[in-house]
Design an enzyme around this catalytic site. Structure first.
Site, mmCIF file in Angstrom:
data_model
loop_
_atom_site.group_PDB
_atom_site.id
_atom_site.type_symbol
_atom_site.label_atom_id
_atom_site.label_comp_id
_atom_site.label_asym_id
_atom_site.label_seq_id
_atom_site.Cartn_x
_atom_site.Cartn_y
_atom_site.Cartn_z
ATOM 1 N N LYS A 33 0.837 -1.211 0.000
ATOM 2 C CA LYS A 33 0.000 0.000 0.000
ATOM 3 C C LYS A 33 0.869 1.256 0.000
ATOM 4 O O LYS A 33 2.046 1.209 0.380
ATOM 5 C CB LYS A 33 -0.913 -0.006 1.228
ATOM 6 C CG LYS A 33 -0.183 0.092 2.560
ATOM 7 C CD LYS A 33 -1.143 -0.112 3.734
ATOM 8 C CE LYS A 33 -0.404 -0.001 5.066
ATOM 9 N NZ LYS A 33 -1.297 -0.361 6.202
ATOM 10 N N ARG A 129 -11.721 0.638 14.494
ATOM 11 C CA ARG A 129 -11.341 1.387 13.304
ATOM 12 C C ARG A 129 -12.022 0.686 12.140
ATOM 13 O O ARG A 129 -13.206 0.877 11.924
ATOM 14 C CB ARG A 129 -9.794 1.357 13.216
ATOM 15 C CG ARG A 129 -9.159 2.457 12.439
ATOM 16 C CD ARG A 129 -7.646 2.304 12.399
ATOM 17 N NE ARG A 129 -7.202 1.100 11.702
ATOM 18 C CZ ARG A 129 -5.946 0.850 11.348
ATOM 19 N NH1 ARG A 129 -4.992 1.697 11.655
ATOM 20 N NH2 ARG A 129 -5.629 -0.242 10.706
ATOM 21 N N TYR A 257 13.190 31.893 8.730
ATOM 22 C CA TYR A 257 11.961 32.601 9.115
ATOM 23 C C TYR A 257 11.877 32.779 10.627
ATOM 24 O O TYR A 257 12.072 31.824 11.383
ATOM 25 C CB TYR A 257 10.738 31.815 8.651
ATOM 26 C CG TYR A 257 10.529 31.823 7.159
ATOM 27 C CD1 TYR A 257 10.464 33.018 6.447
ATOM 28 C CD2 TYR A 257 10.374 30.633 6.468
ATOM 29 C CE1 TYR A 257 10.253 33.018 5.077
ATOM 30 C CE2 TYR A 257 10.156 30.624 5.096
ATOM 31 C CZ TYR A 257 10.098 31.812 4.407
ATOM 32 O OH TYR A 257 9.891 31.809 3.066
ATOM 33 N N MET A 305 9.675 25.230 3.186
ATOM 34 C CA MET A 305 9.040 24.306 2.239
ATOM 35 C C MET A 305 10.070 23.638 1.329
ATOM 36 O O MET A 305 9.978 22.443 1.036
ATOM 37 C CB MET A 305 8.014 25.054 1.378
ATOM 38 C CG MET A 305 7.208 24.121 0.482
ATOM 39 S SD MET A 305 6.089 25.000 -0.604
ATOM 40 C CE MET A 305 4.959 25.716 0.560
#
Ligand code: PLP
Length: 370
Positions: A33, A129, A257, A305
């Protein structure tokens, strides 16, 4: 490598598959998966090293494997009731059944295609779940037996998934294994003959033989992750990035930043062109280390990013040098386990999170043995 590159080590995956296969007398279903947990492997690699079937989450993932020409038995276990069950049945994809509504949808698709669906009834043993609740289990078995007699489906298996297998001593594992055993007995009493009972994933396969039954669904372990932390498996990914530039800075220089980092001495900062869009967790800043020229250096300032800044001190680092963010660990480089610890998550989250623009290459089996 002149661009951020993820290298997938086939030899590690082959070795891990053999290790897991030898840990159980049952069969191994290799879980592919999420693009093989971000590794994007050839299915033949695991099928040639001890796995006899494949497992994925969605029907789309299963159909993609069939489109590649994969013929091995293939199970898809998590789909909405309006999924394309007709396509799955036509492609000989086996389906997990977690509720009466799913059973009905699959039976209807089988009737429309005039082909028997091969299904695994899924009992929720304790995750709350996926899977049928204990109340729904008995009617699910009864109605599945009716559908089987009408020629719409074959119940080939019963599956469950443990909540706490990463903690081998936890009594919850024993409780859930008993719930599973009872569910299998109920299925037989309702006239079903499920031949493949499967409960264990990687951790239980490595630590709890009582959970092995007929088959283990193995994901993490193939890729070098033992959630129980008991068995040393081989990491199968290396992530590198080139140094774009270096700058010498004075003490008291704010970095990135918000100036969340301020240098406490004169030092050299190296810039790497990978950031959180590439899967470098933003929460790892100030803890994470990367290896450049055989030495580990700290990531400083906010992870952006597209870029991170590394404080390399007085080491000689030049633009174009290669930095290793993580690898199997045998060259002293950090591992995905280190990154998971630095960012407060699990290694699965790191390996599945590598971004699309990172170049992918495969270190093939042949390459490793050369
Ligand atoms: C992902 C998954 C697995 C594989 O578990 P690992 O711990 O990665 O081996 C097995 N079963 C189900 C239902 C899963 O979703």
């Amino acid at each position: 490598m002149s661009t951020p590159t993820l290298t997938v080590h086939e030899a590690a995956i082959a070795q891990n598959t053999r290790t897991l296969a030898s840990a159980t007398s049952g069969a191994v279903m290799a879980v592919l998966k999420a693009n093989a947990f971000g590794h994007g492997i050839r299915p033949e690699l695991v099928l040639a090293n001890g796995a006899s079937s494949l497992g994925v989450t969605s029907i789309d993932e299963a159909l993609a494997l069939r489109a590649q020409g994969v013929r091995a038995p293939l199970l898809s276990w998590l789909n909405p009731v309006d999924a394309d069950y007709r396509a799955a049945i036509l492609a000989d994809v086996q389906l997990a059944v977690p509720s009466l509504a799913h059973l009905e949808a699959i039976a209807q698709a089988a009737q429309a295609e005039r082909r028997r669906a091969r299904v695994h009834l899924h009992i929720d043993v304790g995750l709350a779940r996926d899977g049928a609740s204990r109340d729904e289990w008995s009617p699910l078995c009864t109605i599945a037996a009716t559908a089987e007699r009408r020629g719409l489906l074959d119940v080939v298996g019963v599956m469950g998934h443990l909540s706490s297998a990463d903690r081998p001593g936890d009594r919850e594992n024993r409780v859930e294994t008993l719930v599973f055993g009872n569910a299998v007995r109920t299925a037989w009493r309702r006239g079903l003959t499920p031949r493949v009972r499967h409960l264990a994933a990687t951790a239980a396969t490595l630590t709890a033989p009582a959970t092995h039954f007929d088959l283990s669904r193995i994901g993490a372990g193939l890729y070098g992750i033992d959630p129980s932390g008991r068995t040393a498996l081989r990491g199968a990914m290396t992530l590198t990035a080139p140094v774009v530039s270096v700058r010498r800075v004075r003490p008291g220089t704010g970095v990135g930043y918000g100036h969340s980092h301020v240098t406490d001495r004169a030092t050299t900062l190296a810039l790497l062109p990978v950031g959180y869009a590439d899967g470098v967790p933003r929460s790892a800043t100030e803890r994470a280390l990367v290896q450049i020229g055989g030495r580990r250096h700290r990531v400083v300032g906010a992870v952006s990013m597209d870029q991170i800044v590394v404080d390399v001190g007085d080491a000689t680092v030049r633009p174009g040098d290669s930095a290793t963010l993580f690898g199997p660990g045998d060259g002293g480089e950090p591992t995905v386990h280190d990154w998971a610890a630095w960012s407060g998550t699990i290694a699965h989250d790191i390996v599945t999170g590598i971004g699309q623009r990172v170049l992918r290459r495969v270190a093939s089996l042949e390459e490793a043995s050369a």
